[in-house]
Design an enzyme around this catalytic site. Structure first.
Site, mmCIF file in Angstrom:
data_model
loop_
_atom_site.group_PDB
_atom_site.id
_atom_site.type_symbol
_atom_site.label_atom_id
_atom_site.label_comp_id
_atom_site.label_asym_id
_atom_site.label_seq_id
_atom_site.Cartn_x
_atom_site.Cartn_y
_atom_site.Cartn_z
ATOM 1 N N CYS A 251 0.812 -1.221 0.000
ATOM 2 C CA CYS A 251 0.000 0.000 0.000
ATOM 3 C C CYS A 251 0.847 1.273 0.000
ATOM 4 C CB CYS A 251 -0.971 -0.007 1.172
ATOM 5 S SG CYS A 251 -0.226 0.046 2.819
ATOM 6 N N HIS A 301 -2.604 1.317 7.060
ATOM 7 C CA HIS A 301 -2.993 1.172 5.655
ATOM 8 C C HIS A 301 -3.194 2.544 5.023
ATOM 9 C CE1 HIS A 301 -4.398 -0.790 2.073
ATOM 10 N NE2 HIS A 301 -5.511 -0.092 2.078
ATOM 11 N N HIS A 313 -5.680 1.281 -4.235
ATOM 12 C CA HIS A 313 -4.804 0.807 -3.159
ATOM 13 C C HIS A 313 -4.412 -0.646 -3.382
ATOM 14 C CE1 HIS A 313 -7.854 -1.454 -0.386
ATOM 15 N NE2 HIS A 313 -8.200 -1.585 -1.638
#
Length: 341
Positions: A251, A301, A313
């Site tokens: 990510c 994240h 993502h």
């Protein structure tokens, strides 16, 4: 409602919840988990995997930094040892002359203690010249510096080993979590509760636009368009632990690489990327903004807001990089956003 769990930088312990019937000590079988329970467990594992990836990345960063520091210390240590060797002959002559006829090793007498003791011993030698005293004192300082460099190198080498061990532990735990998540997904009929389908919207130019209900409606600059174009071009590539491209990303590796297209250098890990821009509220999002999830101070994240309530993502190794809608799951774990640049 947005969830704001307590910040954490530790590796979470993988808790296994069996999907099939399990037997209690009494011999009574528990029913299979309900769909709601399975969804909840899948989402827990999603967060756990994000945390493990963040731990892995930080451990890898720490390991790389320790390795670089160790290399520098070893170079300094090697140079210091060479300088000591070059002076050892001269020092030996001075010491032997000062302690002619001594029954003990003069080097041990003079340098047997710590640096402060050695310097005091030198100061007590009033029968040698001032220049010789200075030479001996300089030698003591260099010996002490060499010893400190050696200790620092050992500590740094240990830190590097511990960081590498933490990274490997995170990978091992993630493999267990991924196996369980796959089982949970099967029980849900293969429907991923975290992957809402991206909503299409176009502006007057036919490009992906934004929605007033999902964020700001500012025009996208050329630099930000480069960020979005790059991010979209990576969709479908594999999610790779520690991946920074070009064949796969995690990510934060994706966000770092995408914003590099606009000449913006982002830190490597999510923990730092959350501080690498101007904070923006959920209702003021613009395409290109970075979205953070799970923890306010130490998010595990990150994704790139792509407009119309969507983000691009990488989620975890079980699926490729994708564009998803924030509604439902991701809005529920959203914690903050920043605008780089």
């Amino acid at each position: 409602m947005t969830r704001n769990p307590e910040p954490t930088r530790r590796i979470t312990t993988v808790g296994f919840v069996a999907l099939g019937a399990v037997m209690l000590s009494s011999g009574v079988a528990l029913a299979d988990p309900t769909e709601s329970e399975a969804r909840e467990r899948y989402e827990e594992l999603q967060e756990e995997l994000s945390e493990l990836n963040a731990v892995y990345n930080e451990a890898q960063e720490d390991h790389a930094a320790a390795e670089a520091e160790l290399e520098d210390l070893q170079e300094q240590l090697e140079q210091a040892q060479k300088e000591l060797e070059a002076k050892s002959g001269q020092i030996s002559v001075i010491v032997q002359g000062a302690y002619t006829g001594a029954t003990h090793n003069p080097m041990d007498v003079l340098f047997g203690g710590d640096a402060d003791s050695a310097l005091q011993n030198i100061a007590d030698l009033d029968f040698i010249s001032e220049g010789q005293q200075t030479t001996l004192a300089d030698y003591v300082t260099e010996v002490d510096n060499t010893e400190q460099l050696h200790s620092a190198a050992e500590a740094t080498e240990q830190a590097a080993a511990e960081s590498l061990e933490a990274a490997e532990a995170a990978v091992t735990q993630s493999e267990t979590a991924l196996e369980e998540q796959a089982e949970v997904l099967e029980s849900l009929g293969g429907v991923d509760p975290t992957a809402g389908e991206a909503t299409e919207a176009t502006d007057d130019n036919g490009a992906a636009g934004d929605s007033g209900s999902s964020g700001g409606t500012a025009a996208v600059s050329g630099n930000v368009q480069a960020v979005l174009d790059f991010a979209r071009a990576q969709i479908g590539k594999p999610y790779v632990w520690g991946g920074t491209g070009p064949n796969g990303y995690d990510c934060s590796g994706l966000t770092q690489a995408a914003w590099a297209q606009a000449g913006v250098s982002l830190p490597r890990v999510t923990y730092d990327q959350v501080n690498a821009g101007t904070p923006v509220s959920r209702d003021q999002l613009q395409p290109g903004d970075l979205l953070f999830f799970y923890s306010v101070s130490a998010p595990s994240h990150v994704g790139i807001y792509s407009g119309n309530g969507n983000m691009i993502h990488g989620s975890n190794p079980s699926k490729p990089l994708e564009e998803v809608n924030l509604a439902a799951y991701w809005d529920g774990v959203f914690t903050s956003a920043v605008r780089p640049g």
